[in-house]
Design a protein around this motif. Sequence first.
Motif, mmCIF file in Angstrom:
data_model
loop_
_atom_site.group_PDB
_atom_site.id
_atom_site.type_symbol
_atom_site.label_atom_id
_atom_site.label_comp_id
_atom_site.label_asym_id
_atom_site.label_seq_id
_atom_site.Cartn_x
_atom_site.Cartn_y
_atom_site.Cartn_z
ATOM 1 N N THR A 37 0.855 -1.187 0.000
ATOM 2 C CA THR A 37 0.000 0.000 0.000
ATOM 3 C C THR A 37 0.889 1.234 0.000
ATOM 4 O O THR A 37 2.114 1.112 -0.049
ATOM 5 C CB THR A 37 -0.961 -0.010 1.207
ATOM 6 N N ARG A 85 -16.445 -2.010 -0.120
ATOM 7 C CA ARG A 85 -17.259 -1.234 -1.066
ATOM 8 C C ARG A 85 -18.739 -1.247 -0.682
ATOM 9 O O ARG A 85 -19.405 -0.220 -0.682
ATOM 10 C CB ARG A 85 -17.064 -1.816 -2.472
ATOM 11 N N ASN A 93 -14.201 7.131 7.459
ATOM 12 C CA ASN A 93 -13.611 7.434 6.153
ATOM 13 C C ASN A 93 -14.066 8.838 5.758
ATOM 14 O O ASN A 93 -15.263 9.138 5.807
ATOM 15 C CB ASN A 93 -14.118 6.386 5.135
ATOM 16 N N ASN A 95 -10.110 4.673 12.227
ATOM 17 C CA ASN A 95 -11.430 4.265 12.715
ATOM 18 C C ASN A 95 -11.242 3.515 14.035
ATOM 19 O O ASN A 95 -10.669 2.427 14.052
ATOM 20 C CB ASN A 95 -12.078 3.372 11.647
HETATM 21 O O1 UT7 Z 1 -16.702 1.561 10.746
HETATM 22 C C1 UT7 Z 1 -17.606 1.291 9.736
HETATM 23 C C2 UT7 Z 1 -17.178 0.223 8.867
HETATM 24 N N1 UT7 Z 1 -16.192 0.442 7.876
HETATM 25 C C3 UT7 Z 1 -16.244 1.382 6.934
HETATM 26 O O2 UT7 Z 1 -16.969 2.323 7.014
HETATM 27 C C4 UT7 Z 1 -15.359 1.229 5.730
HETATM 28 C C5 UT7 Z 1 -16.168 1.405 4.471
HETATM 29 N N2 UT7 Z 1 -15.382 1.246 3.240
HETATM 30 C C6 UT7 Z 1 -14.367 2.060 2.898
HETATM 31 O O3 UT7 Z 1 -14.019 2.965 3.624
HETATM 32 C C7 UT7 Z 1 -13.725 1.866 1.555
HETATM 33 O O4 UT7 Z 1 -14.489 0.944 0.813
HETATM 34 C C8 UT7 Z 1 -12.247 1.357 1.622
HETATM 35 C C9 UT7 Z 1 -11.367 2.484 2.135
HETATM 36 C C10 UT7 Z 1 -12.155 0.167 2.551
HETATM 37 C C11 UT7 Z 1 -11.758 0.977 0.242
HETATM 38 O O5 UT7 Z 1 -11.918 2.062 -0.661
HETATM 39 P P1 UT7 Z 1 -12.592 1.803 -2.087
HETATM 40 O O6 UT7 Z 1 -12.492 3.066 -2.842
HETATM 41 O O7 UT7 Z 1 -13.971 1.259 -1.834
HETATM 42 O O8 UT7 Z 1 -11.641 0.739 -2.717
HETATM 43 P P2 UT7 Z 1 -12.005 -0.715 -3.267
HETATM 44 O O9 UT7 Z 1 -12.305 -1.643 -2.160
HETATM 45 O O10 UT7 Z 1 -13.028 -0.539 -4.335
HETATM 46 O O11 UT7 Z 1 -10.626 -1.116 -3.925
HETATM 47 C C12 UT7 Z 1 -10.053 -0.376 -5.001
HETATM 48 C C13 UT7 Z 1 -8.703 -0.983 -5.320
HETATM 49 C C14 UT7 Z 1 -8.723 -2.503 -5.411
HETATM 50 O O12 UT7 Z 1 -7.859 -2.878 -6.444
HETATM 51 P P3 UT7 Z 1 -8.452 -3.331 -7.879
HETATM 52 O O13 UT7 Z 1 -9.339 -4.501 -7.562
HETATM 53 O O14 UT7 Z 1 -9.198 -2.136 -8.384
HETATM 54 O O15 UT7 Z 1 -7.220 -3.665 -8.644
HETATM 55 C C15 UT7 Z 1 -8.121 -2.928 -4.090
HETATM 56 O O16 UT7 Z 1 -7.466 -4.176 -4.169
HETATM 57 O O17 UT7 Z 1 -7.775 -0.653 -4.295
HETATM 58 C C16 UT7 Z 1 -7.127 -1.839 -3.849
HETATM 59 N N3 UT7 Z 1 -6.774 -1.681 -2.458
HETATM 60 C C17 UT7 Z 1 -5.645 -1.099 -2.039
HETATM 61 N N4 UT7 Z 1 -4.610 -0.572 -2.713
HETATM 62 C C18 UT7 Z 1 -3.598 -0.040 -2.007
HETATM 63 C C19 UT7 Z 1 -7.512 -2.032 -1.353
HETATM 64 N N5 UT7 Z 1 -6.859 -1.677 -0.245
HETATM 65 C C20 UT7 Z 1 -5.692 -1.110 -0.638
HETATM 66 C C21 UT7 Z 1 -4.608 -0.544 0.048
HETATM 67 N N6 UT7 Z 1 -3.589 -0.015 -0.671
HETATM 68 N N7 UT7 Z 1 -4.560 -0.476 1.395
#
Ligand code: UT7
Length: 346
Positions: A49, A239, A276, A303
Motif C-alpha cells: 500500500t 465497497r 472514512n 477508525n
Molecule cells: O466503521 C464502519 C465500517 N467500515 C467502513 O466504514 C469502511 C467502508 N469502506 C471504505 O471505507 C472503503 O471501501 C475502503 C477504504 C475500505 C476501500 O476504498 P474503495 O475506494 O472502496 O476501494 P475498493 O475496495 O473498491 O478497492 C479499489 C482498489 C482494489 O484494487 P483493484 O481490484 O481495483 O485492482 C483494491 O485491491 O484498491 C485496492 N486496495 C488497495 N490498494 C492499495 C484495497 N486496499 C488497498 C490498500 N492499498 N490499502
Amino acid sequence: MTLPQRIVDFVNPRAKHQFKGRTCSIRSVGSYVPEKILTNHDIAQRVNTSDEWITSRTGIKERRIAAADQYTSHLAANAALDALKKGDVKPEEVDLIIVATITPDMPFPATACLVQKIIGAEKAAAFDLEAACSGFIYGLEIGQQFIMSQTCNTVLVIGAEKLSTIIDWEDRNTCVLFGDGAGAAILQNRPDSHGLLTTVMGSDGNKGDLLCMPAGGSKNPANGDTIKDRLHYLRMDGRETFKHAVNAMYKAAREVLNRCQLKISQIKHIIPHQANKRIISAVSDRLQATKDQVFINLDKYGNTSAASVAIALDEAAANGCLKRGDLILLVVFGAGLTWGAAIIEW
Ligand code: UT7
C-alpha cells in the motif's frame, strides 16, 4: 440558547408529566489514546500500500496502537478517569458503567466490570454492549433511560477498542483503516439544559456478513483450523459497507433532525463516526451541511469503532469548539449492521 417550545415538547414528551422536567445531559467527556503512532508509511513497509492510496481513499494519516500489556479495559479506564476529572465527579458517585466495545479484554467478565475495579466505582453496576461502531450512541440512549427513569443519577458511558488485536496485518483492505483508543461521557440530570434531545438506533442483521469476525464465538470456537484460516480477524466488504454507511447515516441524521423540527443550519457541529473522510463528505453533502460544521479527526486516529465519536466529542470540547447551548448532531454506522444518530444540546 433557548429552544423553540415545540422541540422541548417533542423531545421529552414524558418529561413534563412522568419525569417532572427531568432531562439527561452530558456533564463531561474524556478520552485516551495510546502513545504509539503507526503511520501510513509504517504500514506500507508491511503490506502493498502507500500513504497516497490510504490518504486519498480514507483521509487517514496515522493511528494509535496500544502496548502489548495495555488492554481495552485500561484504555476505557483512562478515558473514564479523564471524564470524571473534567466533570469533578468522584468514582463512588457512578451508578452504572456501560462499555461499548467489540474488543473486550475477554468474552467474560464484562470489560465494564474490569473498568469498575480499576477506577474504584464501588457502587456501580456494569455491563458491556456490542453494537460495533454504533456502540457509543447506543450507550448514550441506554444510559439516558436510566437517568430519565431516576434509576440512576450518574451513568458512565464508554466506547473503547483495542482493534489492533483483531486486525489482519496481512490484509491491506482492512489493516490501514483502524486504530486503538477510548472515549467516555458522564450522563446526569442537569435542570438548566435539554441535554440529549432525541436519539435513533437501527440495525439490519441481514447484512451482518459485510463486516464481521467469523470465529471465536459459539459458531466457530477457536481451534487449529480457525487459526489457520485466519478467522479470528476482522473481515469486511469495504465497497458494500461504504454504500450502506452513507445511506444509513444520512437517513438516521435526517430522522433526528425531522423529529426535532430542526434545519441542518441550526446544528452547530456534526460529529460523525470517523470511518472514512469520503463517507463523511457524502453524508454531509446529502445533508447540505457546510464543511465548517463537520468535525473530523480521523487523520490522527483512523477508525476506532465504538470509541470514535466519543474521542471526537472530547477533542471538540477540549478545543473549545463546543459552547453551552450549541446543538450537536452525532451520527454513526457499524457492523451488524447498526446505525444511529443523536441531537444534543451541549
Ligand atoms: O466503521 C464502519 C465500517 N467500515 C467502513 O466504514 C469502511 C467502508 N469502506 C471504505 O471505507 C472503503 O471501501 C475502503 C477504504 C475500505 C476501500 O476504498 P474503495 O475506494 O472502496 O476501494 P475498493 O475496495 O473498491 O478497492 C479499489 C482498489 C482494489 O484494487 P483493484 O481490484 O481495483 O485492482 C483494491 O485491491 O484498491 C485496492 N486496495 C488497495 N490498494 C492499495 C484495497 N486496499 C488497498 C490498500 N492499498 N490499502
